[in-house]
Design a protein around this motif. Structure first.
Motif, short mmCIF file in Angstrom:
data_model
loop_
_atom_site.label_atom_id
_atom_site.label_comp_id
_atom_site.label_asym_id
_atom_site.label_seq_id
_atom_site.Cartn_x
_atom_site.Cartn_y
_atom_site.Cartn_z
N SER A 91 0.84 -1.21 0.00
CA SER A 91 0.00 0.00 0.00
C SER A 91 0.87 1.25 0.00
O SER A 91 0.60 2.22 -0.71
N GLY A 92 1.95 1.23 0.80
CA GLY A 92 2.87 2.35 0.81
C GLY A 92 3.64 2.46 -0.49
O GLY A 92 3.90 3.56 -0.99
N LEU A 93 4.02 1.32 -1.07
CA LEU A 93 4.78 1.33 -2.32
C LEU A 93 3.96 1.92 -3.46
O LEU A 93 4.51 2.60 -4.34
N GLU A 94 2.64 1.68 -3.45
CA GLU A 94 1.77 2.19 -4.51
C GLU A 94 1.38 3.64 -4.31
O GLU A 94 0.90 4.28 -5.25
N ALA A 95 1.58 4.16 -3.11
CA ALA A 95 1.14 5.53 -2.82
C ALA A 95 2.13 6.52 -3.39
O ALA A 95 3.29 6.57 -2.98
N LEU A 145 -6.00 2.82 -1.48
CA LEU A 145 -5.48 3.42 -2.72
C LEU A 145 -5.24 2.38 -3.80
O LEU A 145 -5.48 2.65 -4.98
N GLY A 146 -4.74 1.20 -3.42
CA GLY A 146 -4.48 0.17 -4.42
C GLY A 146 -5.73 -0.19 -5.20
O GLY A 146 -5.68 -0.35 -6.43
N VAL A 150 -6.64 0.48 -9.29
CA VAL A 150 -7.15 -0.54 -10.21
C VAL A 150 -8.42 -0.05 -10.89
O VAL A 150 -8.59 -0.21 -12.11
N CYS A 151 -9.30 0.57 -10.13
CA CYS A 151 -10.57 1.05 -10.67
C CYS A 151 -10.35 2.16 -11.70
O CYS A 151 -10.98 2.16 -12.77
#
Length: 406
Positions: A91-95, A145-146, A150-151
């Motif tokens: 989650s942090g990596l994608e933020a 957020l992930g 995707v959405c």
């Protein structure tokens, strides 16, 4: 926190004591069943057009305590805890906190009602369920957020809508995660000293900003681009996860913040969409995170929903409060910030996609003994509803504004 550590320690002790062949056979059957579930879930998801996470939890329900009861064992619990840690890390990596850049007004204006209206609703209704108000409010306020990422990749929208959505979702995820950690600490009876220490730890969230500013001068960035270092880079990433988890433990802060911060830090040294990021995502979404979601379904006991006098109608109440409070707040704020009625409603529905982090908070509360089994089942079903209703309804609304998805 101590009770959480005790739960993990007991899991490890049970592993040591599982020396008999019957226990070993049970563990092998459990592991095989979960691996089979992880394998078939994407195919079922594609066929039914339902998010894979939902299928994983539902298969877990079938395999676990509610129906078949064939999944058990301390090994399963230990791997599930690691999956939870890795979920927070990814989650942090994608933020990308720079999604906010140039959209501060809209991002903050949408994030505030997305956080605090559901939070207030959870605090107000917490007495009904006998749970810490900060914890329940934080679970209601979460946006994952992930799932929003995707959405948004699957819908047609203009750049202004996309930037406002992602920027506000980043803010909501970070703030709600801090609230979730605070709620867990307060539910465990931690004093103000622990909360103050957590506030100090939260200041470390400025570290990714500093790293981005100094990035051109950091030799590690150039080193990381060399593919020959890839295996070593993966090991370094896991070492950083462990270090941040230990640091948060040392500072008496919940490990969720440490894992999330590790993801933020590592994102500053990895190329977005690069080979290292793909490898880290592959580890998580290929095994650890699906394992966690299947295990969550296995932990549910739907029959216990009838044990508490409030449980049967509580499910509807949780879904109604959790979804409506976030959707209406974001819808009104978006309309005031210049988005049309359909765009604002779609924004609110996308912000209600909270399954990953809501499930993480719910599982932690159950493991610590501060969320009862009936409420646990109700919150899991609420999280499933949020990921099914939000993206599909928002996609239908946006098709009427910008046409079919690309």
């Amino acid at each position: 926190m101590e009770r959480m550590n005790s739960a993990i320690f007991k899991s490890l002790m049970r592993i040591e004591n599982q020396g008999s062949s019957s226990h070993l056979d049970s563990t092998i059957v459990s592991l095989g069943a979960i691996l089979l579930a992880i394998l078939i879930a994407p195919f079922i998801s594609e066929r039914l057009r339902i998010p894979t996470i939902v299928i994983e939890v539902l298969i877990g329900v079938i395999l676990g305590k509610s129906i078949l009861g064939i999944v058990s064992g301390a090994y399963m619990e230990f791997i599930s805890y690691f999956g939870l840690t890795y979920l927070l890390f990814l989650s942090g990596l994608e933020a990308n906190i720079y999604d906010i850049k140039g959209n501060y007004g809209r991002a903050i204006g949408i994030a505030l009602p997305s956080i605090f209206i559901p939070f207030a609703a959870g605090v107000y209704r917490s007495q009904i369920f006998g749970v810490n108000p900060i914890l329940l409010g934080a679970i209601f306020s979460v946006t994952s957020l992930g799932e929003v990422n995707v959405c948004v990749r699957g819908i047609r929208c203009d750049i202004g809508f996309r930037n406002a959505l992602l920027g506000s979702a980043v803010l909501v995820e970070i703030v709600s995660l801090i609230l979730l950690s605070a709620g867990l600490e307060m539910a465990m009876g931690s004093g103000m000293e622990a909360i103050a220490t957590m506030a100090l730890f939260t200041s470390l969230f400025a570290l990714p900003l500093l790293l981005r500013r100094w990035r051109p001068a950091l030799p590690l960035v150039e080193w990381a681009r060399d593919r020959s270092h890839l295996q070593l880079e993966v090991r370094i990433c896991f070492a950083i996860i462990a270090f941040m988890a230990i640091l948060s433990e040392f500072m008496k802060v919940h490990f969720t913040l440490g894992a999330y911060l590790a993801g933020l830090v590592i994102s500053e040294f990895t190329e977005s969409g690069g080979e290292l990021e793909r490898k880290l995502m592959g580890f998580g979404h290929g095994f650890f995170i699906p394992f966690f979601f299947v295990s969550m379904g296995c932990s549910m006991e739907l029959s216990r929903l009838s044990e508490a006098p409030w449980a049967l109608w509580a499910l509807l109440l949780v879904v109604a409060i959790g979804l409506l409070s976030k959707v209406l707040g974001v819808w009104i704020a978006s309309s005031l910030l210049g988005f049309g009625p359909k765009e604002g409603l779609a924004m609110g529905l996308l912000h209600s996609s909270r399954m990953s982090l809501a499930l993480a908070g719910t599982e932690l509360g159950r493991a610590m003994g501060i969320i009862s089994d009936p409420l646990y089942s109700a919150l899991v079903l609420f999280s499933l509803a949020s990921i099914v209703i939000g993206p599909s309804a928002s996609s239908a609304l946006l098709r009427g504004v910008w046409g079919p998805s690309p």
